[in-house]
Scaffold this motif. Structure first.
Motif, PDB file in Angstrom:
ATOM      1  N   ALA A   9       0.833  -1.202   0.000  1.00 36.58           N
ATOM      2  CA  ALA A   9       0.000   0.000   0.000  1.00 36.58           C
ATOM      3  C   ALA A   9       0.870   1.255   0.000  1.00 36.58           C
ATOM      4  CB  ALA A   9      -0.931  -0.005   1.213  1.00 36.58           C
ATOM      5  N   GLU A  12       2.393   1.758  -3.437  1.00 40.74           N
ATOM      6  CA  GLU A  12       1.402   2.364  -4.334  1.00 40.74           C
ATOM      7  C   GLU A  12       1.349   3.880  -4.135  1.00 40.74           C
ATOM      8  OE1 GLU A  12      -3.261   1.724  -5.690  1.00 40.74           O
ATOM      9  OE2 GLU A  12      -2.540   0.867  -3.808  1.00 40.74           O
ATOM     10  N   SER A  28      -0.717  -7.302  -3.661  1.00 42.42           N
ATOM     11  CA  SER A  28      -1.820  -7.163  -2.710  1.00 42.42           C
ATOM     12  C   SER A  28      -2.962  -8.110  -3.063  1.00 42.42           C
ATOM     13  CB  SER A  28      -2.324  -5.720  -2.711  1.00 42.42           C
ATOM     14  OG  SER A  28      -1.285  -4.825  -2.372  1.00 42.42           O
TER      15      SER A  28
END
Length: 292
Positions: A9, A12, A28
């Motif tokens: 995350a 990203e 993910s």
């Protein structure tokens, strides 16, 4: 699994800020494939994977700091900032290769492994899509665990880390007993597009992912199972989550402040020859050097 999810995350986020560039493939949603596999084999076993390798790099001994610094092209990266998302390596781990299951090579490898009874576990992490094309639109048979023909195969719930662990344990025992290779097809789900910056998903695919996230997310499923069996409590999970998030944030800070890999280091760590080779076309910015 929670750390890998948190790390991806953050990656990203850094990609959106243009601090991570180039090809970047997140895992993910597929964390159970990584953790379940590693839970059933030894670190001395050799593991080769394609891209989407950040999770395996961590379970194989890489640190979050090294992984994230590699993604931002920093000197402290696990491949000294020169490999990026698709080229991360640790001892006994040869990861981040760009070629994924090319048909001719796969069947030739299956054939040789079966002929020589090699102790190999072939794993297909089947997230049901090849880039943006659904597998059933591109393959007449989507029973990938049967593709070995003369090699036995299992199809496993790749969203359940315990299923993956037990299937891999069976496969490892099978191989170590001298019976030859085996195939595992792990049915899983990728929560992002094929790569960062990929075209937007269709609404139907997004709805499918949201349904899977609600019903069979690998992290949430394991947490619920542990809570219902009194193996942990919510306070313990909150504490673990806080520690992991701090580790990832600290790693991200290092990844954006560490020195970038210098240009004159670009051609180092390629050859092992001593004295160094002189290769036409590599100058004037660099001389090839040998490093152990």
């Amino acid at each position: 699994m929670e750390l890998i999810r948190c790390m991806e995350a953050k990656v990203e986020q850094l990609y959106d800020q243009k601090l991570v560039r180039g090809g970047c493939h997140l895992c993910s949603g597929q964390e159970a494939c990584v953790v379940g596999t590693e839970a059933a084999v030894n670190l001395t076993d050799h593991l080769i994977t394609a891209y989407r390798a950040h999770g395996f790099t961590y379970t194989r001994g890489g640190t979050v700091k090294e992984i994230m610094a590699e993604l931002t092209g920093r000197r402290g990266g696990i491949a000294k900032g020169k490999g990026g998302s698709m080229h991360m390596y640790t001892k006994h781990f040869y990861g981040g290769n760009g070629i994924v299951g090319a048909q001719g090579q796969v069947f030739e490898t299956f054939n040789m492994a079966a002929l020589w009874k090699l102790p190999v576990i072939f794993i297909c992490e089947n997230n049901k899509y090849g880039k943006g094309t659904e597998a059933k639109r591109a393959a007449a048979s989507t029973d990938f665990y049967k593709r070995g023909d003369f090699i036995p195969g299992l199809r496993v719930d790749g969203m359940d880390v315990l299923c993956v662990r037990e299937a891999t344990r069976f496969a490892a025992d099978y191989c170590r007993s001298g019976k030859g290779p085996i195939i595992l097809e792990l049915l899983t789900c990728l929560y992002q597009g094929h790569f960062m910056g990929a075209p937007a998903m269709s609404s139907s695919r997004r709805e499918e992912i949201e349904r899977i996230q609600r019903n069979s997310d690998p992290v949430a499923t394991l947490k619920d199972r542990m809570l219902s069996n009194n193996l942990a409590n919510l306070e313990e999970f909150k504490h673990i989550d806080a520690e992991l998030r701090k580790e990832v944030e600290d790693a991200a800070q290092f990844a954006v402040t560490d020195a970038e890999a210098p240009l004159d280091d670009l051609c180092n760590h390629i050859f092992c020859n001593d004295p160094p080779l002189e290769v036409r076309g590599t100058t004037p910015w660099a001389k090839l050097k040998s490093f152990s």
